[in-house]
Scaffold this active site. Structure first.
Site, PDB file in Angstrom:
ATOM      1  N   GLY A  46     -78.363  17.853  -1.261  1.00  0.00           N
ATOM      2  CA  GLY A  46     -78.551  18.773  -0.017  1.00  0.00           C
ATOM      3  C   GLY A  46     -79.068  17.819   0.958  1.00  0.00           C
ATOM      4  O   GLY A  46     -79.742  16.599   0.585  1.00  0.00           O
ATOM      5  N   GLN A  51     -82.706  14.294   8.621  1.00  0.00           N
ATOM      6  CA  GLN A  51     -82.794  13.073   7.606  1.00  0.00           C
ATOM      7  C   GLN A  51     -81.733  12.224   7.929  1.00  0.00           C
ATOM      8  O   GLN A  51     -81.962  10.750   7.830  1.00  0.00           O
ATOM      9  CB  GLN A  51     -82.397  13.564   6.183  1.00  0.00           C
ATOM     10  CG  GLN A  51     -83.487  14.342   5.455  1.00  0.00           C
ATOM     11  CD  GLN A  51     -83.137  14.869   4.305  1.00  0.00           C
ATOM     12  OE1 GLN A  51     -82.517  15.828   4.061  1.00  0.00           O
ATOM     13  NE2 GLN A  51     -83.660  14.157   3.283  1.00  0.00           N
ATOM     14  N   CYS A  96     -85.755  13.839  -3.268  1.00  0.00           N
ATOM     15  CA  CYS A  96     -85.547  13.723  -1.575  1.00  0.00           C
ATOM     16  C   CYS A  96     -84.906  12.405  -1.345  1.00  0.00           C
ATOM     17  O   CYS A  96     -85.415  11.506  -1.527  1.00  0.00           O
ATOM     18  CB  CYS A  96     -86.794  14.065  -0.873  1.00  0.00           C
ATOM     19  SG  CYS A  96     -86.229  14.319   0.753  1.00  0.00           S
ATOM     20  N   LEU A  97     -83.719  12.624  -0.824  1.00  0.00           N
ATOM     21  CA  LEU A  97     -83.052  11.352  -0.309  1.00  0.00           C
ATOM     22  C   LEU A  97     -84.081  10.757   0.812  1.00  0.00           C
ATOM     23  O   LEU A  97     -83.810   9.210   1.035  1.00  0.00           O
ATOM     24  CB  LEU A  97     -81.866  11.560   0.538  1.00  0.00           C
ATOM     25  CG  LEU A  97     -80.686  12.296  -0.484  1.00  0.00           C
ATOM     26  CD1 LEU A  97     -79.461  12.419   0.315  1.00  0.00           C
ATOM     27  CD2 LEU A  97     -80.328  11.031  -1.561  1.00  0.00           C
ATOM     28  N   HIS A 138     -86.158  23.659  -0.157  1.00  0.00           N
ATOM     29  CA  HIS A 138     -86.429  22.415   0.350  1.00  0.00           C
ATOM     30  C   HIS A 138     -85.937  22.085   1.543  1.00  0.00           C
ATOM     31  O   HIS A 138     -86.740  21.119   2.423  1.00  0.00           O
ATOM     32  CB  HIS A 138     -86.101  21.471  -0.993  1.00  0.00           C
ATOM     33  CG  HIS A 138     -86.089  19.947  -0.815  1.00  0.00           C
ATOM     34  ND1 HIS A 138     -86.917  19.373  -1.582  1.00  0.00           N
ATOM     35  CD2 HIS A 138     -85.556  19.238   0.072  1.00  0.00           C
ATOM     36  CE1 HIS A 138     -86.708  17.942  -1.292  1.00  0.00           C
ATOM     37  NE2 HIS A 138     -85.991  18.108  -0.107  1.00  0.00           N
ATOM     38  N   GLU A 139     -84.651  22.297   1.736  1.00  0.00           N
ATOM     39  CA  GLU A 139     -83.908  21.985   3.102  1.00  0.00           C
ATOM     40  C   GLU A 139     -84.764  22.794   4.477  1.00  0.00           C
ATOM     41  O   GLU A 139     -84.547  21.901   5.386  1.00  0.00           O
ATOM     42  CB  GLU A 139     -82.486  22.296   2.958  1.00  0.00           C
ATOM     43  CG  GLU A 139     -81.824  21.434   1.715  1.00  0.00           C
ATOM     44  CD  GLU A 139     -81.968  19.874   1.913  1.00  0.00           C
ATOM     45  OE1 GLU A 139     -82.405  19.229   2.913  1.00  0.00           O
ATOM     46  OE2 GLU A 139     -82.015  19.087   0.861  1.00  0.00           O
ATOM     47  N   HIS A 142     -87.608  20.938   5.491  1.00  0.00           N
ATOM     48  CA  HIS A 142     -87.341  19.973   6.465  1.00  0.00           C
ATOM     49  C   HIS A 142     -87.132  20.159   7.591  1.00  0.00           C
ATOM     50  O   HIS A 142     -87.551  19.517   8.771  1.00  0.00           O
ATOM     51  CB  HIS A 142     -85.794  19.140   5.823  1.00  0.00           C
ATOM     52  CG  HIS A 142     -86.060  18.095   4.937  1.00  0.00           C
ATOM     53  ND1 HIS A 142     -86.978  17.084   4.896  1.00  0.00           N
ATOM     54  CD2 HIS A 142     -85.548  17.771   3.668  1.00  0.00           C
ATOM     55  CE1 HIS A 142     -86.868  16.469   3.761  1.00  0.00           C
ATOM     56  NE2 HIS A 142     -85.830  17.068   3.080  1.00  0.00           N
TER      57      HIS A 142
HETATM   58 ZN    ZN Z   1     -85.448  16.232   1.148  1.00  0.00          ZN
END
Ligand code: ZN
Length: 175
Positions: A46, A51, A96-97, A138-139, A142
């Site tokens: 995701g 990001q 998380c990326l 989670h997204e 963000h």
């Molecule tokens: Zn993340």
């Protein structure tokens, strides 16, 4: 399509509140394409637009694709919102990326109902459970400038932030 650089902690842009998408334009579709490419390349399941340093309410996701399995289920969520959540909670180990190589258990509602716009401009509602429920929460976090480490104890969060601040100071990149 173009590969975009994924920003990482402690980049302050991760704390921005992303703006709603007013209209699904060619530009938004192109951004989604870039996000898919960057997400698959990372690899991750995701990605939120912030990001890749774009503060707009757009999320890409693929919970099916794994290295070499030949399957994929790319999904994009525009202006996603949670309209209801279960009382029952679920714990998943999240990563998380934007916080590479750090994983921790996070507790969230086990099921959520979401409303979003797809890439064709259609408004939809959908029930999410399991990994989908965790990932979409989670997204969406963000988009509101919230990171999964914000759900951990202050002590744990401070340790992670410190580690990444130190790495940034010394020019080390965890990518
Ligand atoms: Zn993340």
């Amino acid at each position: 399509m173009a590969l975009r650089e994924i920003i990482i902690l402690p980049d302050k842009q991760l704390r921005l509140i992303s703006k709603p998408v007013a209209e699904v334009t060619t530009e938004i579709r192109k951004l989604a394409d870039d996000m898919f490419e960057s997400m698959y390349d990372a690899p991750g399941i995701g990605l939120a637009a912030i990001q890749v340093a774009e503060p707009v309410r757009l999320i890409t996701m693929d919970l099916v694709r794994k290295e070499g399995n030949g399957k994929s289920e790319p999904r994009a969520f525009i202006n996603p919102e949670i309209i209801s959540a279960s009382d029952e909670m679920n714990v998943y180990e999240e990563g998380c990326l934007s916080i590479p190589e750090y994983y921790a258990d996070v507790e969230r509602p086990a099921r959520v109902r979401i409303r979003f716009t797809d890439l064709d401009g259609n408004v939809k509602e959908e029930d999410a459970d399991g990994l989908f429920a965790t990932c979409i929460q989670h997204e969406i976090d963000h988009l509101n400038g919230v990171l999964f480490i914000d759900h951990l104890s202050m002590l744990k969060r401070r340790m992670v932030v410190k580690k990444f601040e130190k790495a940034a100071k010394h020019g080390i990149k965890y990518v």
